[in-house]
Structure formats: structure tokens, C-alpha cells
Design a protein around this motif. Sequence first.
Motif, PDB file in Angstrom:
ATOM      1  N   UNK A 302       0.791  -1.222   0.000  1.00 21.32           N
ATOM      2  CA  UNK A 302       0.000   0.000   0.000  1.00 21.32           C
ATOM      3  C   UNK A 302       0.819   1.265   0.000  1.00 21.32           C
ATOM      4  N   UNK A 303       1.979   1.226   0.645  1.00 24.83           N
ATOM      5  CA  UNK A 303       2.782   2.449   0.770  1.00 24.83           C
ATOM      6  C   UNK A 303       3.840   2.577  -0.324  1.00 24.83           C
ATOM      7  N   UNK A 304       4.143   1.466  -1.011  1.00 27.28           N
ATOM      8  CA  UNK A 304       5.196   1.492  -2.031  1.00 27.28           C
ATOM      9  C   UNK A 304       4.943   2.511  -3.149  1.00 27.28           C
ATOM     10  N   UNK A 305       3.715   2.642  -3.675  1.00 31.46           N
ATOM     11  CA  UNK A 305       3.499   3.637  -4.729  1.00 31.46           C
ATOM     12  C   UNK A 305       3.701   5.074  -4.234  1.00 31.46           C
ATOM     13  N   UNK A 306       3.353   5.321  -2.969  1.00 35.53           N
ATOM     14  CA  UNK A 306       3.586   6.645  -2.392  1.00 35.53           C
ATOM     15  C   UNK A 306       5.082   6.921  -2.294  1.00 35.53           C
ATOM     16  N   UNK A 307       5.812   5.909  -1.906  1.00 33.67           N
ATOM     17  CA  UNK A 307       7.269   6.058  -1.823  1.00 33.67           C
ATOM     18  C   UNK A 307       7.849   6.394  -3.193  1.00 33.67           C
ATOM     19  N   UNK A 308       7.440   5.634  -4.213  1.00 35.65           N
ATOM     20  CA  UNK A 308       7.990   5.850  -5.554  1.00 35.65           C
ATOM     21  C   UNK A 308       7.659   7.247  -6.069  1.00 35.65           C
ATOM     22  N   UNK A 309       6.414   7.679  -5.886  1.00 35.27           N
ATOM     23  CA  UNK A 309       6.012   8.997  -6.382  1.00 35.27           C
ATOM     24  C   UNK A 309       6.732  10.112  -5.638  1.00 35.27           C
ATOM     25  N   UNK A 310       6.877   9.941  -4.341  1.00 28.88           N
ATOM     26  CA  UNK A 310       7.545  10.948  -3.527  1.00 28.88           C
ATOM     27  C   UNK A 310       9.036  11.038  -3.857  1.00 28.88           C
ATOM     28  N   UNK A 311       9.682   9.875  -3.986  1.00 31.54           N
ATOM     29  CA  UNK A 311      11.111   9.878  -4.295  1.00 31.54           C
ATOM     30  C   UNK A 311      11.380  10.481  -5.675  1.00 31.54           C
ATOM     31  N   UNK A 312      10.445  10.315  -6.617  1.00 35.47           N
ATOM     32  CA  UNK A 312      10.609  10.920  -7.940  1.00 35.47           C
ATOM     33  C   UNK A 312      10.611  12.443  -7.867  1.00 35.47           C
ATOM     34  N   UNK A 313      10.047  12.979  -6.793  1.00 26.47           N
ATOM     35  CA  UNK A 313      10.031  14.425  -6.563  1.00 26.47           C
ATOM     36  C   UNK A 313      11.190  14.868  -5.671  1.00 26.47           C
ATOM     37  N   UNK A 314      12.078  13.924  -5.324  1.00 27.91           N
ATOM     38  CA  UNK A 314      13.210  14.258  -4.472  1.00 27.91           C
ATOM     39  C   UNK A 314      12.876  14.328  -3.001  1.00 27.91           C
ATOM     40  N   UNK A 315      11.784  13.651  -2.596  1.00 31.20           N
ATOM     41  CA  UNK A 315      11.335  13.702  -1.210  1.00 31.20           C
ATOM     42  C   UNK A 315      11.372  12.307  -0.588  1.00 31.20           C
ATOM     43  N   UNK A 316      11.592  12.244   0.703  1.00 30.46           N
ATOM     44  CA  UNK A 316      11.618  10.964   1.415  1.00 30.46           C
ATOM     45  C   UNK A 316      10.439  10.852   2.370  1.00 30.46           C
ATOM     46  N   UNK A 317       9.316  11.502   2.024  1.00 33.54           N
ATOM     47  CA  UNK A 317       8.142  11.540   2.897  1.00 33.54           C
ATOM     48  C   UNK A 317       7.581  10.163   3.213  1.00 33.54           C
ATOM     49  N   UNK A 318       7.716   9.206   2.284  1.00 32.03           N
ATOM     50  CA  UNK A 318       7.134   7.877   2.449  1.00 32.03           C
ATOM     51  C   UNK A 318       8.197   6.776   2.328  1.00 32.03           C
ATOM     52  N   UNK A 319       9.443   7.154   2.529  1.00 32.64           N
ATOM     53  CA  UNK A 319      10.567   6.221   2.397  1.00 32.64           C
ATOM     54  C   UNK A 319      10.964   5.671   3.762  1.00 32.64           C
TER      55      UNK A 319
END
Length: 350
Positions: A302-319
Motif C-alpha cells: 500500500x505504501x510502495x506507490x507513495x514512496x515511488x512517487x515521492x522519491x521521484x520528486x526528491x522527497x523521502x516523505x514515504x521512504x
Amino acid sequence: MPHFLHHLGLHAPVIQAPMAGVQNHLLALAVCEAGGLGSLPAAMLSPPALQAELQALQAATSAPFNVNFFCHASPAPDAAREALWHQTLAPYYRELGLDPEHIPAGPGRVPFNHDSADVLEAFRPAVVSFHFGLPAPDLLARVKSWGSRVWSSATTVPEALWLQAHGADALIAQGLEAGGHRGMFLTQDLSTQIGTFALLPQIVQAVNLPVIAAGGIATGPGVAAARGLGASGVQIGTAYLCSHEATTSALHRAALQSPAAQHTALTNLFSGRPARGIVNRVMRELGPWCAQAPAFPLATAGIAPLRAASEAMGLSDFTPLWSGQNAAGARSLSASDITRDFVKSWLAQP
């Protein structure tokens, strides 16, 4: 207790913690070549990937190494729990433009099984270690039949006694300071979890096996303290996260080397089991412990897509920014140099 790794030809019992997701065989290789025991994490490797990593490691060194697996019980799918998890994460899906209806479910990690054992048997590693207890008796017997030593993590004295009674050859006393997943398996009650230097002497006194100290050990004085409390070896993880050979992402490295690393917490948000990481946005906003998170390892999907989208923006909000409580020891050096420093610290003790 005499140095229990003499039979492996090591200068000192310095073990690199297996860290799935932030390393491959190159980190293990660097540690092996510097006189420590390198570890290859296999919890997230398919049998073909495991085969490739083991071939690369064995081709590059004749030194002994450790291969680590998870041995959790796979949970039954729970559609209602998954729906509740997706509902909890829905505001984040909307924010990042993700459709929760198209988010796949699945475990992400599978426990040690005969498919992995089929690959492992050809390599017969010196040590095979486990997290979350031990595998089924037939699998355990199979590993031991190759001559591999079996280690497992204990986070309490009862777990240490259980592991001793069920065939472990050595124990890793994992203190509360340790980064990544807690190895707890007899209970999920976090009130049972205590610090390394409280846990270590209790386990040493309770069992007749070698005990390896893990958690918060990132400097020479930490190595000395562990040895003074009866440790037969030390296992070190966070200190290697910023090494040249680690595959730790730039975002994760930046967090480790920032003031944010002073703030870690145990969380179940990223996998469903308690694991220590640097506090980030999702941990702050949902709280590090969320009752809606599915059982391990189902929360990951459930959280993996949030991680991928966030990291693509240079953020670690869901990492998952895994880290122990002593990230000050994470240095940007070669893993070989880091290992040599720890070996020297161990050998310097009487």
C-alpha cells in the motif's frame, strides 16, 4: 568463551549486519576482504537473484560469509484490512495523483523456503542467519546438513532460550537501539524490548551459546563495551549505511547525515512489523504505530506507490529511512576501512 569464529579464519568477530534494500554482495565482499564477516541479505531476493548474488560473492572472495533470511509466517490475505489501509492512505494517494484501485497487493518478502534452500545448497555458506525465529525443522536440518552454522536474532531472554532449545548455534542479541526490523518473534509487545547493554548480559548469563551484540554499536568504545559485557562478537549495521559500497539512496544518505537522524522511532507503517527508522512525514502525520497497517509484510504494497512517487520528486516523505539510534557513526568511507577500524577496536581489548 573462546573466540567462536576462529574456525572461520577471521581476525576478529566483527559481523556486518545484513541490510535488505540498501546493499548487495559488494558491501559483504568489502567486509570479508577486510577481515570481518560480510553478510548478504536475501529476504527480498528471488531465487534467480539470490543465485546471481551468491555467484558474484563467491567468485570474488574465498573468505567465509553469512547469508540472511526472514522466516516469518506468511499471513492470510485480509481484504477488509487491506481496504482499511488504503482508506487510511487515501489522502496521500489523492495528493500524489495515484489511483488506489490500481495499487497491487502482495507480500513483497517471502520467508525462507525450499526454493531458496535449493539455491543456497550449492554454495554452503559458513553462516546462515535468520530473523523472526528459525525456519521449519526440515529446513533447519537441511541447512545444518551442509555444515553451515545457524544464527538468529533474540530481542528478549525468552527468545534466546527458545532459539537455544531449537537448534541455533549462536545468538544475535538485538537491542532496542538497532535500526531496521526488530527480530522479535515470541511476542509483538514492544514493552519487552530493551537496550543492547541491558539485554546483552542477561542473554549471556541465560544461555550456553556465543552471543553477538547488535544495536547502537557504531564506534570503537561501543565495541569495547560489548566485549566487556560478555559479547562473543559484534554485529554492526548503521555504521555501514553511508559506506561507498552500500546501495543506500542519496535521499537516505542525506537523512542519515542530517540532524533528522537524531529522531528515530519504531514504526509498522512500511511493512507491518516494528522497525526503527528516521522519523519522516508519514510517521509524523499517521504516528509511527498505526493500527490500520496490515500484518507483515502486507503493509508494504500500500505504501510502495507513495514512496515511488515521492522519491521521484526528491522527497523521502514515504521512504523507510532505516537507521539505528547511533547514526553519528555512519561515515562516507569504504566498508573495508570501516571494518578494519572495528577489527582494531576488538583486538585492542584484553
